[in-house]
Design an enzyme around this catalytic site. Structure first.
Site, mmCIF file in Angstrom:
data_model
loop_
_atom_site.group_PDB
_atom_site.id
_atom_site.type_symbol
_atom_site.label_atom_id
_atom_site.label_comp_id
_atom_site.label_asym_id
_atom_site.label_seq_id
_atom_site.Cartn_x
_atom_site.Cartn_y
_atom_site.Cartn_z
ATOM 1 N N CYS A 46 5.025 14.864 6.399
ATOM 2 C CA CYS A 46 5.376 15.770 5.262
ATOM 3 C C CYS A 46 6.952 16.090 4.912
ATOM 4 O O CYS A 46 7.274 16.471 3.871
ATOM 5 C CB CYS A 46 4.783 17.299 5.494
ATOM 6 N N GLY A 47 7.510 15.764 6.025
ATOM 7 C CA GLY A 47 9.034 15.910 5.891
ATOM 8 C C GLY A 47 9.673 14.418 5.404
ATOM 9 O O GLY A 47 10.709 14.296 5.416
ATOM 10 N N GLY A 78 7.098 16.562 11.670
ATOM 11 C CA GLY A 78 6.496 16.844 12.895
ATOM 12 C C GLY A 78 5.409 16.005 13.503
ATOM 13 O O GLY A 78 5.022 16.052 14.516
ATOM 14 N N ARG A 85 1.173 29.241 -1.320
ATOM 15 C CA ARG A 85 1.970 28.455 -1.674
ATOM 16 C C ARG A 85 2.178 28.619 -3.514
ATOM 17 O O ARG A 85 1.024 28.510 -4.004
ATOM 18 C CB ARG A 85 1.585 26.990 -1.467
ATOM 19 N N ARG A 126 -8.338 13.702 -4.278
ATOM 20 C CA ARG A 126 -7.147 13.740 -3.460
ATOM 21 C C ARG A 126 -6.121 14.829 -3.872
ATOM 22 O O ARG A 126 -5.963 14.672 -5.260
ATOM 23 C CB ARG A 126 -6.464 12.544 -2.965
ATOM 24 N N LYS A 127 -4.943 14.897 -3.206
ATOM 25 C CA LYS A 127 -3.804 15.760 -3.790
ATOM 26 C C LYS A 127 -3.111 14.593 -4.828
ATOM 27 O O LYS A 127 -3.233 13.757 -4.539
ATOM 28 C CB LYS A 127 -2.830 16.271 -2.823
#
Lengths: 504, 407
Positions: free
Chosen positions: A430-431, A425, A63, A173-174
């Protein structure tokens, strides 16, 4: 101070920073990456942007970081060349953070690829796991006739500080950061968003904090109550992330995003601590800002702020590319523009700086039959996560399902306006299904006595002046019934009409 | 979902659970290494018993995660069983990438044979994907040979993948040149051109004698610099007279390295020091290949022959001179060179020079004791002495060309 024992993940992160693995990549490729421990392989490598993929063991993902979603033809060519070597296994996804991730790479590819990337000014550093993710900005920055401020230098300055020697290396965390520069800069899904705002006639930014989507909870960012000058953004971001690194929750990963820390301290308490860390004077602010509409699709031909130049927005079906297509796109950008491309959060791309005289030839390029400047109203703003082909959490093959469903709906229906659909999904979202006018989330449902792939339907996401998250409308609809259910929804709620030849 | 991992596995084995990707993905994170191995064993049993018809194939990527001796044994056994009777190529093709992922050199011959076998395409592609996933653990020579061969395969996908893998190996330029020489499907020619254009040249290690105290003669310093600029790679100069320089170079980040012994004669240094030095670099994890000593290069000898032929045409009588050589093996080189060039070749002895119009040619790549002795020697009128070879433009140009052509 908490004395709770560190989780497995926190232990792996504390053991050593994944960045330390970089000098070893080349020799690991020769000696065999199987010598890496589980923690190194599945956690620490992500500090270099390298992802071991359980779904394709032995084929890795990289990424990148593309600040503000800007990439040039030379950089794209380097990535395309690497991907091209992966043959049928290789593909690239445009992400919802204006970024690219390359799939199907071998571990042996990593060291030489990182070296080539460095040579053209690209990095994949700290792009995964508990790190500040790719920083987004106005995809039209610097060319937008409507922009208030060019976000590119601001985003770059923030990235430079966050990845610099004093930046955070071990967040709980992110962390998502974004800078808005135009009236359509919807950014409230970020942990930290800077929205353009005027104060006594001066243009600066109001600070929004705590936005995030997850399987457990979804929140839009809230005003922190301060206003910053543009030159303060980078330093303030660094202070905020370092504070989060010190104070964030490390004992429960499902309660470790920034919003939980804000709630723990209370907004006022959080702001006080943060400003004490920052140490520079800031101005109180009511959180009002200049963002008043949903993001433009950017597709098609548009005049830039620079007279005589245009950007051409191209639709990338489901945001998926391969090496050959990337090479062709780089060539288009060189031939018709100044070699620059931009990525959007809607997983599309723009070729910038196209002179008026070259537009007809560009629009006649065969490649634009695939990457259309004028896709159907459902195609144009369909956003999708990776899906079960590459992600073990996804319950459905998101991209192919979305593509097939949208193709069929566009065959059956006419829509008055483009419609934003977000496909994801699984519940990790994430989408970003909560941002869609229609959101779809992979699920399982019983159909004719069997468990089958299905999708939950969410409705009502709005990214305009009064932003709303989409709410669950219908529980798991089997995929075989999805087209019919969506067709009726579009007819009932979104002004769709059946195409004449299909009306009985 | 309340079952412990052991109970979940037991229920799975007892046929009490239906496996789905969602449940499996969640479970995988909770399984210990032994439990994950147990899951792989169970999956392989089911697969062998029921084939691909029950949708078990979709879990290959998830259950194939364990890596190690035990997992490799399980996979080999399963492949062995699956290959008996009337094997299903699709099932075998599913297992081969998992076997390659085990990265055990023992599996190379099997994967190699399947990739080459004129059998089902899906099987050959599966074997090649297995080779891809273990790429750096296979023996380099046979792997390169296999990939060169497969790059000319009639199946374009197989050929393209082989070419792409070849491009990732050390000294990729060499392998890709071999593919180009054999010819490829015209459809793949642009791909080959892209791979060749991007393949980096290997670094060079110029092994030289050096002067006292590790001093490197100017002509060699100049050569190294020109190589760095024109070849775009690292060029390490290692004088035998400077052990410290070697130690510093060995500490650099290892990368594919080509050892170029810049010696004219196969003396003690070539026969004894050179193998020891190569072993030392390999021991420090540098992928290293050795070229023959310079004096043995046919193109070098040809240039020597041409240059001396020109001198003879001008009326000179060249005599090749070398420093004393120990042992009968080393002595064969001057004899062979003498025969090849049709000129005398002997150790330098001031008492034995040949007189009028003699052209004394010290067999020295760069300045050394012999060349300097000859330069200082008060020679009789009508006798000429050649400078060391790399002090002459034609030899320096030739060596540069040859080293630039190296993969």
């Amino acid at each position: 101070m908490t004395s709770a024992p560190l989780s497995k993940i926190e232990q792996a992160k504390a053991e050593r920073c994944g960045l330390a693995l970089e000098p070893e990549l080349e020799s690991l490729a020769r000696r065999g990456w199987e010598q890496l421990s589980e923690a190194e392989l599945t956690i620490q490598l992500k500090w270099l942007g390298i992802f071991f993929r359980p779904v394709s063991p032995g084929r890795f993902m990289l990424r990148l970081r593309l600040p503000n979603g800007v990439i040039n033809a030379e950089q794209l060519t380097v990535l395309a060349e690497a991907l091209d070597r992966c043959g049928a296994e290789g593909s690239a996804d445009l992400t919802t953070r204006q970024n690219l991730q390359l799939r199907g790479l071998l571990f042996e590819d990593m060291a030489p690829l990182l070296k080539l990337m460095r040579a053209v000014g690209l990095t994949s550093r700290q792009s995964g796991h508990d790190n500040p993710r790719n920083i987004t900005g106005n995809p039209l920055a610097g060319i937008d006739p409507e922009e208030f401020i060019d976000t590119r230098p601001l985003v770059l300055a923030i990235q430079e500080l966050l990845l610099g020697p004093d930046g955070p290396r071990n967040l709980p965390r992110k962390f998502n950061v974004a800078v808005g520069g135009a009236p359509d800069s919807f950014l409230l899904h970020n942990d930290l968003a800077f929205l353009p705002a005027r104060l006594d006639g001066d243009l600066g930014f109001t600070v929004m904090v705590g936005g995030f989507f997850s399987a457990q909870r979804n929140e839009l960012a809230i005003p922190l109550g301060i206003w910053l000058r543009p030159d303060q953004l980078a330093g303030f971001s660094l202070a905020l992330l370092l504070h989060f690194e010190r104070e964030g929750n490390r004992s429960a990963r499902n309660r470790s995003r920034l919003m939980y820390l804000i709630e723990e301290l209370g907004l006022d308490g959080y702001r006080d601590q943060l400003l004490a860390s920052y140490g520079e004077a800031v101005v109180a602010h009511d959180g009002s800002h200049l963002v008043d509409r949903a993001p433009r699709s950017c597709l098609g031909v548009h005049g830039q702020a620079q007279p005589g130049l245009h950007w051409v927005g191209l639709h990338v079906p489901m945001g998926r590319l391969d090496g050959e297509l990337m090479l062709a796109l780089a060539q288009l950008a060189r031939t018709y523009g100044k070699g620059e491309l931009r990525l959007t959060e809607a997983q599309n791309l723009l070729i910038t700086d196209v002179p008026t005289g070259l537009l007809p030839t560009l629009l006649a390029e065969p490649l634009l039959q695939r990457f259309r400047p004028d896709p159907g109203p459902l195609q144009a703003e369909a956003v999708s996560c990776t899906g079960s082909r590459y992600c073990s959490f996804a319950l459905i093959p998101t991209k192919t399902t979305a593509q097939a469903v949208i193709d069929e709906l566009e065959r059956r229906l006419e829509l008055p306006n483009p419609l934003r659909s977000h496909w994801t999904g699984c519940s990790n979202a994430c989408g970003q299904p909560y941002m869609g006018e229609i959101g779809l989330m992979g699920a399982k449902a019983r159909h004719n006595g069997e468990m089958v792939e299905a999708a939950k339907i969410f409705l009502g996401g709005s990214l305009g002046v009064d932003p709303q998250l989409a709410q669950l409308h219908e529980k798991a609809v089997p995929l075989v019934e999805l087209v019919g259910v969506l067709e009726q929804l579009l007819l009932d709620r979104f002004g769709a009409r059946r195409r004449p030849q299909l009306v009985q | 979902m309340d079952l412990s991992p052991d109970d979940w596995l037991a229920a799975l084995r007892a046929g009490e659970l239906n496996l789905d990707r969602e449940g499996l993905a969640e479970r995988l994170a909770e399984l210990s290494a032994d439990q994950a191995l147990g899951l792989l064993a169970w999956w392989l049993e089911q697969l062998l018993a029921g084939g691909l018809g029950y949708g078990l194939g979709q879990f290959a990527d998830l259950v194939g995660r364990p890596q190690g001796v035990a997992a490799a044994v399980l996979l080999r056994q399963a492949l062995g069983t699956a290959q008996g009777g009337s094997p299903d190529p699709a099932l075998l093709a599913l297992l081969l990438p998992l076997l390659g992922y085990q990265r055990d050199p023992e599996d190379f011959p099997g994967l190699q044979a399947l990739a080459l076998n004129p059998g089902a395409l899906v099987l050959r592609r599966g074997a090649l994907e297995g080779l891809a996933r273990g790429l750096s653990c296979w023996p380099l020579g046979p792997l390169r040979q296999l990939l060169v061969q497969l790059s000319a395969d009639l199946d374009p996908q197989l050929a393209a993948t082989a070419m792409d893998l070849l491009a990732r190996l050390p000294w990729a330029r060499e392998g890709l040149s071999a593919v180009a020489a054999r010819g490829v499907d015209p459809l793949l020619a642009p791909r080959l051109a892209r791979r060749r254009a991007a393949a980096p040249p290997s670094d060079l290690l110029l092994l030289i004698h050096g002067r006292s105290g590790g001093v490197v003669p100017d002509e060699l310093l100049q050569l190294a610099e020109e190589l760095r600029q024109q070849r775009g790679c690292r060029v390490i100069v290692q004088p035998l007279t400077d052990p410290l320089a070697a130690e510093q170079a060995l500490a650099l980040e290892p990368a594919p390295l080509t050892l170029v012994p810049l010696f004219q004669l196969p003396g003690h240094h070539v026969r004894h020091d050179l193998p020891a030095i190569a072993a030392q670099w390999r021991l420090r994890r540098w992928p290293l290949r050795r070229l023959p000593f310079l004096g043995a290069w046919p193109r070098w000898q040809q240039e020597l022959a041409e240059a001396l032929g020109e001198a003879q045409a001008q009326g000179w009588r060249p005599e090749l001179l070398h420093h004393p050589l120990g042992g009968p093996l080393a002595a064969r080189y001057p004899q062979a060179l003498s025969q090849r060039l049709g000129l005398p070749c002997r150790p330098w002895d001031v008492a034995a020079y040949s007189g009028e119009r003699a052209l004394l040619v010290p067999l020295a790549v760069a300045a050394n004791r012999l060349s300097e002795t000859l330069q200082r020697w008060e020679r009789p009128p009508g006798v000429q002495v050649w400078p060391p070879l790399l002090q002459q433009l034609r030899f320096r140009r030739l060596l540069l060309e040859q080293l630039l052509l190296l993969a």
